[in-house]
Every structure is written in structure tokens, then in C-alpha cells.
Design an enzyme around this catalytic site. Structure first.
Site, PDB file in Angstrom:
ATOM      1  N   TYR A 144      86.469 119.205   5.162  1.00  0.00           N
ATOM      2  CA  TYR A 144      87.321 118.024   5.228  1.00  0.00           C
ATOM      3  C   TYR A 144      88.253 118.141   6.426  1.00  0.00           C
ATOM      4  CZ  TYR A 144      90.166 114.057   4.073  1.00  0.00           C
ATOM      5  OH  TYR A 144      90.786 112.841   4.140  1.00  0.00           O
ATOM      6  N   GLN A 156      88.215 109.913  -2.136  1.00  0.00           N
ATOM      7  CA  GLN A 156      86.854 109.378  -2.205  1.00  0.00           C
ATOM      8  C   GLN A 156      85.855 110.276  -1.473  1.00  0.00           C
ATOM      9  OE1 GLN A 156      89.541 107.823  -1.071  1.00  0.00           O
ATOM     10  NE2 GLN A 156      89.219 106.903   0.940  1.00  0.00           N
ATOM     11  N   ASN A 160      95.887 115.574   2.557  1.00  0.00           N
ATOM     12  CA  ASN A 160      97.126 115.094   1.963  1.00  0.00           C
ATOM     13  C   ASN A 160      97.135 115.337   0.452  1.00  0.00           C
ATOM     14  OD1 ASN A 160      95.530 113.092   0.801  1.00  0.00           O
ATOM     15  ND2 ASN A 160      96.172 111.500   2.225  1.00  0.00           N
ATOM     16  N   GLN A 190     106.303 123.593  14.106  1.00  0.00           N
ATOM     17  CA  GLN A 190     105.673 123.500  12.789  1.00  0.00           C
ATOM     18  C   GLN A 190     106.294 122.368  11.969  1.00  0.00           C
ATOM     19  OE1 GLN A 190     102.944 124.943  12.071  1.00  0.00           O
ATOM     20  NE2 GLN A 190     102.908 126.350  13.806  1.00  0.00           N
ATOM     21  N   GLU A 235     103.147 130.747   4.798  1.00  0.00           N
ATOM     22  CA  GLU A 235     101.870 130.432   5.449  1.00  0.00           C
ATOM     23  C   GLU A 235     101.813 131.063   6.837  1.00  0.00           C
ATOM     24  OE1 GLU A 235      99.359 126.423   6.735  1.00  0.00           O
ATOM     25  OE2 GLU A 235     101.530 126.329   6.527  1.00  0.00           O
ATOM     26  N   ASP A 257      97.317 127.831  15.876  1.00  0.00           N
ATOM     27  CA  ASP A 257      96.832 126.518  15.451  1.00  0.00           C
ATOM     28  C   ASP A 257      95.602 126.088  16.238  1.00  0.00           C
ATOM     29  OD1 ASP A 257      98.822 126.175  13.564  1.00  0.00           O
ATOM     30  OD2 ASP A 257     100.173 125.125  14.922  1.00  0.00           O
ATOM     31  N   GLU A 312      80.688 151.460 -28.029  1.00  0.00           N
ATOM     32  CA  GLU A 312      81.038 150.046 -28.150  1.00  0.00           C
ATOM     33  C   GLU A 312      80.265 149.348 -29.259  1.00  0.00           C
ATOM     34  OE1 GLU A 312      80.557 148.289 -24.294  1.00  0.00           O
ATOM     35  OE2 GLU A 312      82.313 149.316 -23.451  1.00  0.00           O
TER      36      GLU A 312
END
Length: 419
Positions: A131, A188, A211, A255, A320, A351, A405
């Protein structure tokens, strides 16, 4: 930015502030979950028709547009990209490739006893969905960061989803050799990747930032489809005793411009440095509205009583992104997504072009995992091989444990081969 001493008269206020930062969590998706659940259910039931309906509403997909982006469209975007940006993308991709190749786990075998072999084999996932957000800024770097390690791992089918993909993102897809790219985003897109539609076959795992709706969707589909991690707003912590005030401020502002919810923190026992950074931040954020908003809301400068206290606090926050003064500091770092060392390692390099991944754990998830890596795209499968002699050596011990056992079938499965 709030400037607070963690000791003395302000100790109580500082403790409350630190607790609130610690309790931030990766992301709070409760407020969007009802909407996301409906989107997921609609696409699971309605397939392409539902996907196109949501894509038209949220992503601006036109009736005449196909869901699948053609390779020709990607190639056109690449040729329309400036030589300077093309060169930057090629350098970035080369460094990401080299780093992922170095990270790739190895296959091996050992012999714990005569006639016994144990080890591991490494196999890629069959398919992944990458994504790539397409909101406030185009993010070609995220396409390279997610697709490239998947390629190094040997993933056969790599699917990219991005809403209203920018020319730069399409150019990066051309460079990376992406062949399956869909112009859909949001919850979606996550639904389509997880459940499949007539056009998009489901994938084994979904990776990449997004998001609140994307994150909520990833978390909700995670029982049926693997995900990398929930990704909340960007975080930066700088823990320094002698860094450049201008450089530290620049990283905090850089940032902070990602998102109004960015967490930006300086931790130091050097009060003079703290005040210098506070002054620099005001100047550097003056014309950057997003950064200014973020720093006012979540920015903090924490002055610890001792260097040891500053270090302990850093690990508690598990940021992070973390910047430290020198390589010697790496010895005390326990919890962080990615670490930047010294005055000449701006976090922006990570980045884009350094090579380590920029998809990193937020919300203190750095306590339990690192950033996205080639390891997210492979399975490590263990192997065990016995000869008759090896079974005779270790078999009696397995029988003893199985008997203790009360699992007689387990014991017999060994015993029958030893007779």
C-alpha cells in the site's frame, strides 16, 4: 514545543507528560471502525462494483478509468520524470536492494547428534500487497521501500495499490518493474487485497503505511491476511548531549511536517542545548504550517537530570526514529525503529536513500519489532532429518518426555521405529 524538566518543581508535570506519550499506542482506530467494517463487508460481497463505487467516491476514480494501471502508463511517467529525480530513484533503489540482500536470512543445517540433522530453509511468500499512500504528498519512496525487499525475498506476485497515483509514484513503479498496480486506496484497497474481487486476486500479506482508515482496515483483516504492523503518525526522538542545535531542530521540523499528529521530542540533560533547540525550532518552523501545528500540539523537550536518565527515558518511549550522538550510544539503545548516528545523519536520509526501510514501528511497537524488512516477505521453515542411528540416540529421551506427559501415541510413534 513544551520545555519541561523531569526533576525538581516540574517533575510531576513531566511525569504526566511522559505517561501520556507512553500511552499513545500505535494508533486509535475505534472512531473509524464502523465505517471501515462497512466498506470491508461491501467489497467482500460486491467485488469490483463496490470497489469502483468507493474508489469513485474517495479516490476520484473516473468511469472511463481502469482499475489496473498499464505498464505503458508507468513508462510514460518515467520518461516524463526529470533526470535528477530519475537518478535519485535509481540510487535509492540500489541502496534498498543492497540492504535487503544483506538482510536475507540464510539456510543452514546443524547436527546436534550423530545421525541427526536440524536446520532451516527459507521460502518467499506467494503474494504481497504494497500500500502506497497518495494523500498530502506523493510517496514514490514508499513504493520503492515496500516493493524492493519483496523482490529480493523472491515474492512471485507483488501488487501495488495507491489512490490517484502521482506521476512520481508511477515512475517509481516503472523503475521497480511493478506489473500489477491498481489506482485504488483507503480501506477499499485493503479489502480488495485481503478478500479479492473479480479483478484483484487476494494476497497473502499486506504491507505499507496509511491513514487511520487504512490502518483500521489492515487490523480488521489481519485474521485472514497477514499484515506488517499498524502504523500511526510519524515519531521522532533526538537524544543528545552535544549535537548541533540547528541540525536537531531541522530534524524535528522535517518529521513534524509529515502530519499534524507527529510526535517530536528532544531528550537531553544539557539545559543549554535544550534552550538552543527550542529557539531554533521556532525559527525553522515559522513558514511550515503542518510542522508548526504538530510541534505546538505534540512537540516536547524533556530535560533529564542525568545522561543515564535521558537514555532510560528514550527506551521507555521506543520511538520510530531515534537520533543519538555517537556509535557508542548504540550500546544502550534497546527500543527504536531506526537509529541515526551523529550530526551528519539527518533522518530524512533514511526516508529516502540510505537503504534501511522507512516503514517503521510507531506507538511503542518498537519494543517488540523493528521496521519493515526482507524478513517480512519470507517464511523460515524448520527441517529435521534422522537416520536409524540418530533416532536410537535421541529417541529414548523423546519417549521419556512423551510418557511423562501421558501422550502414549507420541511415545509409540518413536518406539515403533526403534524396534
Amino acid at each position: 514545543m513544551k520545555l519541561v524538566k523531569t526533576y525538581g518543581r516540574t517533575a510531576k508535570a513531566a511525569a504526566a507528560l511522559i505517561r501520556s506519550i507512553e500511552q499513545r499506542g500505535a494508533v486509535s482506530t475505534a472512531k473509524v471502525e464502523p465505517v471501515v467494517r462497512k466498506i470491508l463487508a461491501d467489497i467482500r460481497k460486491g467485488g469490483d462494483a463496490a470497489l469502483r463505487r468507493y474508489a469513485a467516491k474517495f479516490d476520484g476514480l473516473q468511469k472511463t478509468q481502469t482499475l489496473l494501471v498499464s505498464r505503458e502508463e508507468m513508462e510514460t511517467a518515467w520518461h516524463a520524470t526529470s533526470p535528477e529525480l530519475q537518478a535519485a530513484m535509481m540510487i535509492a533503489r540500489g541502496n534498498i536492494l543492497a540492504f535487503a540482500e544483506a538482510q536475507m536470512p540464510k539456510e543452514w543445517m546443524i547436527s546436534p547428534a550423530d545421525g541427526v540433522g536440524t536446520g532451516q530453509i527459507v521460502r518467499p511468500l506467494g503474494s504481497v500487497g504494497c500500500y502506497v499512500p497518495g494523500g498530502r504528498y506523493p510517496l514514490p519512496s514508499t513504493l520503492l521501500m515496500t516493493a524492493t525487499p519483496a523482490q529480493v525475498a523472491g515474492v512471485e506476485r507483488i501488487v501495488v495499490c495507491s489512490p490517484k497515483p502521482a506521476r512520481e509514484t508511477l515512475a517509481a513503479a516503472w523503475l521497480a518493474g511493478v506489473t500489477e498496480f491498481y489506482r485504488v486506496g483507503g480501506a477499499q484497497a485493503i479489502a480488495a487485497l485481503a478478500y479479492g474481487t473479480e479483478t484483484i486476486a487476494p494476497v497473502n500479506k499486506i504491507v505499507g503505511p496509511g491513514n487511520l482508515y487504512v490502518t483500521a482496515a489492515k487490523m480488521l483483516v489481519s485474521s485472514e491476511c497477514g499484515i506488517d504492523m499498524p502504523a500511526g503518525p510519524t515519531e521522532i526522538v533526538v537524544t543528545s548531549e552535544r549535537g548541533s542545535a540547528a541540525g536537531i531542530a531541522a530534524d524535528l521540523v522535517a518529521q513534524a511536517e509529515h502530519d499534524p499528529e507527529t510526535l517530536a521530542v528532544l531528550i537531553t540533560s544539557n539545559e543549554a542545548l535544550a534552550k538552543s533547540v527550542a529557539a531554533e525550532v521556532k525559527v525553522q518552523a515559522r513558514d511550515n504550517n503542518v510542522a508548526k501545528q504538530s510541534l505546538a500540539a505534540q512537540g516536547a523537550i524533556l530535560i533529564a537530570e542525568t545522561v543515564a536518565g535521558a537514555r532510560e527515558l528514550t527506551n521507555r518511549l521506543a520511538p520510530e526514529h531515534l537520533t543519538v550522538d555517537s556509535p557508542a550510544d548504540l550500546k544502550w539503545v534497546q527500543n527504536a525503529g531506526s537509529v541515526f548516528v551523529g550530526d551528519y545523519a539527518p533522518q530524512s536520509m533514511g526516508d529516502y536513500v540510505s537503504g534501511p526501510n522507512h516503514v517503521l514501528p510507531t506507538g511503542r511497537v518498537g519494543r517488540v519489532r523493528g521496521g519493515l524488512s526482507v524478513l517480512d516477505f519470507v517464511k523460515i521453515i524448520t527441517v529435521q532429518e534422522y537416520s536409524r542411528k540418530g533416532l536410537g540416540k535421541l529417541g529414548p529421551h523423546a519417549i521419556a518426555l512423551a510418557t511423562a506427559e501421558g501422550l502414549t501415541g507420541h511415545a509409540e510413534s518413536v518406539q515403533v521405529r526403534m524396534r
